[in-house]
Write an enzyme that holds these catalytic residues in place. Structure first.
Site, PDB file in Angstrom:
ATOM      1  NE  ARG A 231      42.256  37.553  52.987  1.00  0.00           N
ATOM      2  CZ  ARG A 231      42.299  38.885  52.882  1.00  0.00           C
ATOM      3  NH1 ARG A 231      43.454  39.507  52.646  1.00  0.00           N
ATOM      4  NH2 ARG A 231      41.199  39.593  53.020  1.00  0.00           N
ATOM      5  CG  HIS A 279      47.293  41.553  56.380  1.00  0.00           C
ATOM      6  ND1 HIS A 279      46.545  40.402  56.434  1.00  0.00           N
ATOM      7  CD2 HIS A 279      46.671  42.341  55.449  1.00  0.00           C
ATOM      8  CE1 HIS A 279      45.523  40.484  55.595  1.00  0.00           C
ATOM      9  NE2 HIS A 279      45.593  41.657  54.982  1.00  0.00           N
TER      10      HIS A 279
HETATM   11  P1  NAP Z   1      38.586  41.516  42.864  1.00  0.00           P
HETATM   12  O1  NAP Z   1      38.360  42.887  42.325  1.00  0.00           O
HETATM   13  O2  NAP Z   1      37.415  40.670  43.201  1.00  0.00           O
HETATM   14  O3  NAP Z   1      39.506  40.762  41.795  1.00  0.00           O
HETATM   15  C1  NAP Z   1      39.767  39.397  41.847  1.00  0.00           C
HETATM   16  C2  NAP Z   1      40.480  38.966  40.567  1.00  0.00           C
HETATM   17  O4  NAP Z   1      40.888  37.603  40.725  1.00  0.00           O
HETATM   18  C3  NAP Z   1      39.564  39.029  39.336  1.00  0.00           C
HETATM   19  O5  NAP Z   1      40.312  39.446  38.221  1.00  0.00           O
HETATM   20  C4  NAP Z   1      39.154  37.556  39.166  1.00  0.00           C
HETATM   21  O6  NAP Z   1      38.855  37.173  37.844  1.00  0.00           O
HETATM   22  C5  NAP Z   1      40.424  36.859  39.604  1.00  0.00           C
HETATM   23  N1  NAP Z   1      40.145  35.470  40.005  1.00  0.00           N
HETATM   24  C6  NAP Z   1      39.307  35.008  40.950  1.00  0.00           C
HETATM   25  N2  NAP Z   1      39.321  33.661  41.012  1.00  0.00           N
HETATM   26  C7  NAP Z   1      40.212  33.263  40.066  1.00  0.00           C
HETATM   27  C8  NAP Z   1      40.652  31.991  39.614  1.00  0.00           C
HETATM   28  N3  NAP Z   1      40.210  30.847  40.148  1.00  0.00           N
HETATM   29  N4  NAP Z   1      41.564  31.949  38.606  1.00  0.00           N
HETATM   30  C9  NAP Z   1      42.009  33.095  38.034  1.00  0.00           C
HETATM   31  N5  NAP Z   1      41.625  34.333  38.420  1.00  0.00           N
HETATM   32  C10 NAP Z   1      40.733  34.422  39.416  1.00  0.00           C
HETATM   33  O7  NAP Z   1      39.499  41.560  44.175  1.00  0.00           O
HETATM   34  P2  NAP Z   1      40.479  42.737  44.661  1.00  0.00           P
HETATM   35  O8  NAP Z   1      39.711  43.869  45.227  1.00  0.00           O
HETATM   36  O9  NAP Z   1      41.422  43.026  43.546  1.00  0.00           O
HETATM   37  O10 NAP Z   1      41.237  42.020  45.865  1.00  0.00           O
HETATM   38  C11 NAP Z   1      41.982  40.847  45.667  1.00  0.00           C
HETATM   39  C12 NAP Z   1      42.426  40.292  46.998  1.00  0.00           C
HETATM   40  O11 NAP Z   1      43.460  41.106  47.568  1.00  0.00           O
HETATM   41  C13 NAP Z   1      41.359  40.277  48.104  1.00  0.00           C
HETATM   42  O12 NAP Z   1      40.481  39.205  47.966  1.00  0.00           O
HETATM   43  C14 NAP Z   1      42.228  40.141  49.351  1.00  0.00           C
HETATM   44  O13 NAP Z   1      42.456  38.769  49.600  1.00  0.00           O
HETATM   45  C15 NAP Z   1      43.540  40.797  48.946  1.00  0.00           C
HETATM   46  N6  NAP Z   1      43.797  42.040  49.706  1.00  0.00           N
HETATM   47  C16 NAP Z   1      44.926  42.112  50.463  1.00  0.00           C
HETATM   48  C17 NAP Z   1      45.220  43.267  51.154  1.00  0.00           C
HETATM   49  C18 NAP Z   1      46.496  43.407  51.938  1.00  0.00           C
HETATM   50  O14 NAP Z   1      46.685  44.409  52.620  1.00  0.00           O
HETATM   51  N7  NAP Z   1      47.391  42.456  51.852  1.00  0.00           N
HETATM   52  C19 NAP Z   1      44.341  44.363  51.080  1.00  0.00           C
HETATM   53  C20 NAP Z   1      43.192  44.241  50.312  1.00  0.00           C
HETATM   54  C21 NAP Z   1      42.924  43.080  49.613  1.00  0.00           C
HETATM   55  P3  NAP Z   1      37.609  37.823  37.063  1.00  0.00           P
HETATM   56  O15 NAP Z   1      38.049  39.213  36.704  1.00  0.00           O
HETATM   57  O16 NAP Z   1      37.461  36.959  35.881  1.00  0.00           O
HETATM   58  O17 NAP Z   1      36.443  37.802  38.028  1.00  0.00           O
HETATM   59  C1  GLV Z   2      42.769  43.189  53.599  1.00  0.00           C
HETATM   60  O1  GLV Z   2      43.460  42.220  53.537  1.00  0.00           O
HETATM   61  C2  GLV Z   2      41.479  43.290  52.980  1.00  0.00           C
HETATM   62  O2  GLV Z   2      40.984  42.293  52.436  1.00  0.00           O
HETATM   63  O3  GLV Z   2      40.882  44.390  53.009  1.00  0.00           O
END
Ligand code: NAP
Ligand code: GLV
Length: 316
Positions: A231, A279
């Site tokens: 983000r 994005h």
């Molecule tokens: P997720 O499965 O919820 O994983 C989040 C990770 O971040 C977990 O390992 C969590 O730790 C860690 N975390 C959270 N808060 C933290 C903190 N304060 N300090 C250290 N580590 C922390 O999320 P995801 O599915 O991988 O997605 C991650 C992000 O990618 C989304 O929230 C979104 O913003 C972004 N995204 C972007 C796109 C794009 O096209 N650019 C697409 C999809 C998603 P724990 O394992 O300990 O809980």
């Molecule tokens: C894209 O940024 C998503 O969170 O799915």
């Protein structure tokens, strides 16, 4: 079964989603907001893609809010979200794989200087540079969740030295395909100091907003690269621009921004050390995501546990 479908869709996009969702859940009636309000007492599920604030008001029977987005930061900002209704986010292996491709592309391009060679071509310069081995490049992935872990594994497969950072220690930290897993704020400074490429895949929460600031950039070694695929508000833009301008950081790959689309006069557009994407690091795939939605809706009506629930108090 009546389901509200609400979100920020282009007209053509809405059509694609309606088709995929209908194919995945043929028994459901997909309703817009006004239609849903007319039968409010029968609407138990809302499928949403960053809906405008207030979109879920007036639906007292909601039992599941299913996001089509992986990140729910904008959804959670809506003060009118119905209290008690569980929120599930999109978790789709196809999307994780797309994210891993983007993270790998950025890592390879930073490591091998491909962004600089593209610049040199535009200036008509033939400027070969020494080549480093992948196993001499340290990559840090911030966030070891669905996206972060998939990306970290994909990058490690190419021979890079990969570390990952999460909030809580992982029980499987010793068995992560060669990825060195670390947790907690105290571990971050040393990790940053050792990393040539830092890839951000954290969720946006109060704890992670503005995390990537001047202090972080100063800790990273001179010549390191930043890749932000999560983000825009994770990054303090003025601090990043300052670190790039004094060439402390060599390059930034940015897919996400505080304001999207990125305003036309933003310095990132023309900065020679910035490569930007609109994005698209991992777009939700309507076909596979609709199957994820259908599985959760079926679980709800069959009384089975819901998958991928958001911990609202943690913010992700
Ligand atoms: P997720 O499965 O919820 O994983 C989040 C990770 O971040 C977990 O390992 C969590 O730790 C860690 N975390 C959270 N808060 C933290 C903190 N304060 N300090 C250290 N580590 C922390 O999320 P995801 O599915 O991988 O997605 C991650 C992000 O990618 C989304 O929230 C979104 O913003 C972004 N995204 C972007 C796109 C794009 O096209 N650019 C697409 C999809 C998603 P724990 O394992 O300990 O809980
Ligand atoms: C894209 O940024 C998503 O969170 O799915």
């Amino acid at each position: 079964m009546n389901i509200l479908l609400s979100g920020e869709f282009e007209a053509s996009e809405l059509h694609v989603w309606q088709q995929s969702l209908r194919a995945a859940l043929p028994d459901a009636h997909w309703l817009g907001r006004d239609e849903a309000l007319a039968v409010a007492d029968t609407v138990e599920v809302a499928v949403v893609a960053n809906p405008p604030p207030g979109s879920l008001r007036g639906l007292p029977k909601l039992r599941l809010i299913q996001s089509l987005w992986a990140g729910v930061d904008r959804l959670l900002l809506d003060p009118t979200l119905p209290a008690g209704a569980p929120i599930a986010r999109m978790v789709d292996p196809a999307m994780n794989a797309s994210m891993a491709e983007t993270a790998l592309w950025a890592t390879l391009a930073l490591h091998r200087g491909y962004f600089d060679y593209a610049q040199a071509q535009r200036r008509g310069l033939w400027q070969p540079r020494p080549q480093r081995r992948a196993d001499s490049v340290a990559v840090l992935v911030l966030g070891l969740g669905q996206m972060g872990l998939t990306a970290a594994k994909r990058i490690a497969q190419q021979g890079y030295h990969v570390s990952g950072w999460s909030l809580r220690p992982r029980a499987d930290a010793g068995d992560l395909d060669g990825i060195a897993a670390h947790a907690g704020q105290a571990a971050l400074p040393d990790l940053l100091a050792q990393s040539n490429v830092v890839i951000n895949l954290l969720p946006l929460t109060p704890a992670t907003t503005g995390l990537l600031d001047a202090r972080c950039f100063a800790l990273m070694p001179r010549g390191a690269g930043l890749v932000n695929l999560a983000r825009g508000a994770h990054v303090v833009d003025a601090d990043l621009l300052a670190a790039l301008d004094r060439s402390h950081l060599a390059h930034a790959v940015l897919d996400v921004f505080r304001t999207e689309p990125l305003p036309a006069d933003h310095p990132y557009w023309s900065h020679p050390q910035v490569t930007l994407l609109p994005h698209v690091a991992a777009q939700t795939d309507p076909e596979s995501a609709s199957q994820v939605v259908a599985a959760n809706v079926r679980a709800l009506f069959e009384g089975r546990p819901l998958a991928h629930l958001v911990q609202v108090e943690r913010g992700y």
